[in-house]
Design an enzyme around this catalytic site. Sequence first.
Site, mmCIF file in Angstrom:
data_model
loop_
_atom_site.group_PDB
_atom_site.id
_atom_site.type_symbol
_atom_site.label_atom_id
_atom_site.label_comp_id
_atom_site.label_asym_id
_atom_site.label_seq_id
_atom_site.Cartn_x
_atom_site.Cartn_y
_atom_site.Cartn_z
ATOM 1 C CG HIS A 1 11.543 29.926 20.240
ATOM 2 N ND1 HIS A 1 12.286 29.105 21.069
ATOM 3 C CD2 HIS A 1 10.922 29.083 19.355
ATOM 4 C CE1 HIS A 1 12.122 27.836 20.687
ATOM 5 N NE2 HIS A 1 11.296 27.796 19.675
ATOM 6 C CG ASP B 1 14.278 24.847 18.114
ATOM 7 O OD1 ASP B 1 13.449 24.030 18.571
ATOM 8 O OD2 ASP B 1 14.083 25.463 17.048
HETATM 9 C C1 0GY Z 1 10.530 24.981 17.493
HETATM 10 C C2 0GY Z 1 9.994 25.716 16.358
HETATM 11 C C3 0GY Z 1 9.229 25.245 15.340
HETATM 12 C C4 0GY Z 1 8.604 23.970 15.270
HETATM 13 C C5 0GY Z 1 8.122 23.254 16.297
HETATM 14 O O1 0GY Z 1 7.040 21.429 17.196
HETATM 15 C C6 0GY Z 1 7.375 21.984 16.157
HETATM 16 O O2 0GY Z 1 7.123 21.555 15.040
HETATM 17 O O3 0GY Z 1 8.289 23.645 17.525
HETATM 18 C C7 0GY Z 1 8.988 26.132 14.185
HETATM 19 O O4 0GY Z 1 8.765 25.635 13.066
HETATM 20 O O5 0GY Z 1 9.043 27.371 14.367
HETATM 21 O O6 0GY Z 1 10.460 25.458 18.610
HETATM 22 O O7 0GY Z 1 11.036 23.898 17.302
#
Ligand code: 0GY
Length: 310
Positions: free
Chosen positions: A187, A263
């Site tokens: 991101h 995502d």
């Molecule tokens: C994403 C972002 C998030 C979470 C995770 O693995 C995860 O828990 O990546 C977030 O909370 O910003 O990339 O899915």
Amino acid sequence: MPKPVTGPFEKTPGWLDWYAGPSKPSFAVPAGAVDAHCHVFGPGAEFPYAPERKYTPCDASRRQLYALRDHLGFARNVVVQATCHGSDNRAMIDALVHSGGRARGVATVKRNVSDTELRTMHEAGVRGVRFNFVKRLVDFTPRDELNEIAGRIAKLGWHVVIYFEAQDLPELWDFFTTLPTTVVVDHMGRPDVAKPINGPEFELFVKFMRENQNVWSKVSCPERLSISGPPAFNGEQNAYRDVVPFAKRIVETFPDRVLWGTDWPHPNLKGHMPDDGLLVDFIPHVATTPELQHKLLVDNPMRLYWPEES
Ligand code: 0GY
């Protein structure tokens, strides 16, 4: 798509479930397109969430993920281990082995992972490990442990995916720039899109990519980065318009080192849950020509995750 259900676990209060009625995107992704950042959650009854997790999501199964893939017109997925599963990669690997070769994975491992386990993961389709520096998601892992893991997975031809927030890049720079593999940033390093695109924070990220040819970026998650929000929030045609200049700049400056992903199922969103069809319609705003779109959605992810076919 069937509505989300939750297994034996209690969801984090206020948890937003993934959106079960995504629209058909207006933008037709090119044949062979890869959703290069998505997750599976459980189902918790089959693949319990990790005791050390920082959130408990609603279930989001591989079947639901692959139904979304087909609905949106994608051909393949890269399933990234979510932090709610810690370093227990079973749900992600189960998704890979039931994909008919149409999914690759990014795992989370600890230094005690054995060579046999790594080899088994490779055979299932894992091609990277994720190092997470977002403090609300994970506990700190010492750098020497991460270096050791990076050295071992480099030998398998894997890469490292890094997740961090823009304000932490200066402190993490030296560590990132000595990693021995391809490095993929989640991101765009989470820019603060309220700040100027040519201000010091985003310039540092551009410099990070410019000076390190092994660094790639996912131009994903406008719904997470945006302040202007989706059309229903701002009454405009273009969803997440404030993120567009940031992602467009990265796509146009580094067209051979960018990836895109939904995502899905969008962990930890607070304000709204996106319509994944609208997220796909964000793509032509940031990759504005068929050539850039093909690199972003097909050529680049294929080179990284299916080099034998590209
Ligand atoms: C994403 C972002 C998030 C979470 C995770 O693995 C995860 O828990 O990546 C977030 O909370 O910003 O990339 O899915």
